[in-house]
Enzyme design. Structure first.
Site, PDB file in Angstrom:
ATOM      1  N   HIS B  69       0.886  -1.185   0.000  1.00 47.40           N
ATOM      2  CA  HIS B  69       0.000   0.000   0.000  1.00 47.40           C
ATOM      3  C   HIS B  69       0.916   1.225   0.000  1.00 47.40           C
ATOM      4  CE1 HIS B  69      -3.658  -2.326   1.790  1.00 47.40           C
ATOM      5  NE2 HIS B  69      -3.740  -2.245   0.475  1.00 47.40           N
ATOM      6  N   GLU B  72       1.804   3.987   2.752  1.00 54.23           N
ATOM      7  CA  GLU B  72       2.265   3.566   4.078  1.00 54.23           C
ATOM      8  C   GLU B  72       3.786   3.682   4.134  1.00 54.23           C
ATOM      9  OE1 GLU B  72      -1.693   0.722   4.246  1.00 54.23           O
ATOM     10  OE2 GLU B  72       0.264  -0.240   4.380  1.00 54.23           O
ATOM     11  N   ARG B 127      -3.192   4.778  -2.330  1.00 55.57           N
ATOM     12  CA  ARG B 127      -2.986   3.463  -1.671  1.00 55.57           C
ATOM     13  C   ARG B 127      -2.851   2.330  -2.680  1.00 55.57           C
ATOM     14  NH1 ARG B 127      -5.827   0.296   2.700  1.00 55.57           N
ATOM     15  NH2 ARG B 127      -6.937  -1.437   1.775  1.00 55.57           N
ATOM     16  N   HIS B 196       2.538  -3.597   6.563  1.00 56.42           N
ATOM     17  CA  HIS B 196       1.648  -2.462   6.319  1.00 56.42           C
ATOM     18  C   HIS B 196       1.784  -1.468   7.480  1.00 56.42           C
ATOM     19  CE1 HIS B 196      -1.120  -4.343   3.219  1.00 56.42           C
ATOM     20  NE2 HIS B 196      -0.440  -5.384   3.615  1.00 56.42           N
ATOM     21  N   GLU B 270       1.107  -4.465  11.049  1.00 59.99           N
ATOM     22  CA  GLU B 270       0.628  -3.093  10.866  1.00 59.99           C
ATOM     23  C   GLU B 270       1.487  -2.246  11.817  1.00 59.99           C
ATOM     24  OE1 GLU B 270      -1.647  -1.669   9.002  1.00 59.99           O
ATOM     25  OE2 GLU B 270      -2.845  -3.323   8.184  1.00 59.99           O
TER      26      GLU B 270
END
Lengths: 95, 309
Positions: B69, B72, B127, B196, B270
């Site tokens: 993405h 990020e 994204r 991510h 994440e």
């Protein structure tokens, strides 16, 4: 280049099914051009929405009318983007 | 930068700067690092993977990707730091050096180069990929909804204008198809970690179904250890669990596909933060984020090395 002047990121932490539903209703309003940084996932989980300036008033009105509490996570997205760009420029100059 | 020693890891970099970092790292470490091109993106940019190997052929391997993405940014920046860390550990015979004795490590730092370039020139908040599919009035597919694992199911959108658009068919995105083909042709990848941001979570499959994976208990225990190691450095708090129970239903996800391919140790991180800056994490947090994440990654890599299957 897309600019984000006046865009804000709102944080909502739904604490009831009604609140969750009100937030999910926003997902369907494509004309508001909302950018869900964190999507609705359940009660107690934060939902972060980047709201373009033209939509800000109506989104806040929708939430306030529905009694859905929210906080402002980022006051001005463009200010952070500008700061990041300055940092990168400084770093590139160093390189 | 004159070398990977003078490179500024505490800053965000352009795509070209990251590409030249990769070339410097390879040039400085010809016996350890090589650069593979596993495909080309929609806009014909190379999809580079760094291979870290001390020899052997088709050794069991670990895959790490960042930046799928594109907005990020802390993930690509952490990927650059990881690359240098692997080289330094090997040189100092510490950390992952012992892993490299028996395993290879593959690291794809810019997994979505078109999107990344677009965040640096046109839209910082982009994204998805930058593909155009007939019938779609909008651009791009969510590369983490495009894999052949529950593809098109609940937890992705069929609307090309939404951020979680799954694409016209599984593997429609060359950025995804290239990894699929690489994983299949290599055939001996034992751990797959896709990175991510943000939310500070360590996740394992599944995202597309509530059915627990057969290895749920082991993956949960590994996650617990990895999060403990990660938090030990700066006290950064992480939650962990399966995708569907920890965040939400997401279909067509990367690690659901890799797990179903038989790669048992499939995880998604994440990274920072939990919602002060989100995707706009200040550059001064890059190094601490990379350092703490590395401790979690090491737990996963060491477990894979010690529990070969």
């Amino acid at each position: 280049t897309e600019t984000f002047v006046g865009h804000q990121v709102l944080r909502i932490v739904p604490s009831s099914d009604e609140e969750l539903q009100k937030v999910q209703e926003l997902q369907d309003l494509e004309h508001l051009k909302l950018d869900f940084w964190l999507s609705p996932r359940g009660l107690g989980y934060p939902v972060d929405i980047r709201v373009p300036f033209p939509s800000l008033q109506s989104v806040k009105a929708h939430l306030e009318a529905s009694g859905v509490p929210y906080s402002i996570m980022i006051e001005d997205v463009q200010a952070l983007v500008d700061e990041e760009e300055m940092e990168m420029l400084r770093s590139s100059r160093q390189l | 930068a004159l070398s990977t020693t003078t490179f500024n890891y505490a800053a965000y970099h352009t795509l070209d700067e990251i590409y030249s970092f990769m070339d410097m790292l390879v040039a400085e470490n010809p016996n350890l690092v090589s650069k593979l091109e596993i495909g080309r993106s929609t806009e014909d940019r190379p999809l580079y993977v760094l291979k870290f190997s001390t020899g052997g052929t088709s050794r069991p391997a670990i895959w790490i990707d960042t930046g799928i993405h594109s907005r990020e940014w802390v993930t690509q920046a952490s990927g650059v730091w990881f690359a240098k860390k692997i080289v330094d550990d090997h040189a100092n015979n510490e950390g992952v050096a012992s892993i490299l004795e028996t395993m290879d490590i593959f690291l794809e730092i810019v997994t979505n180069p078109d999107g990344f370039a677009y965040t640096q020139t046109k839209n910082r908040m982009w994204r998805k990929t930058r593909s155009h599919h007939s019938g779609s009035i909008c651009v791009g597919v969510d590369p983490n909804r495009n894999w052949d694992a529950g593809f098109g199911g609940p937890g992705a959108s069929g609307n090309p204008c939404l951020e979680t658009y799954h694409g016209p068919y599984a593997n429609s995105e060359p950025e995804v198809k290239s990894i699929v083909d690489f994983v299949k042709s290599h055939g001996n990848i034992k751990a797959f970690v896709s990175i991510h941001s943000y939310s500070q979570l360590l996740l394992y499959p599944y995202g597309y179904t509530t059915t627990p994976v057969p290895d749920q208990q082991e993956l949960h225990e590994i996650s617990e250890k990895a999060v403990a190691a990660l938090s030990s450095l700066y006290g950064t708090k992480y939650k962990y669990g399966s995708i569907i129970t920890t965040i939400y239903q997401a279909s067509g996800g990367t690690i659901d596909w890799t797990y179903n391919q038989g790669i048992k140790y499939s995880f998604t991180f994440e990274l920072r933060d939990t919602g002060l800056y989100g995707f706009l994490l200040p550059a001064k947090q890059i190094i601490p984020t990379a350092e703490e994440t590395w401790l979690g990654l090491k737990v996963i890599m060491e477990h894979a090395r010690d529990n070969m299957y």
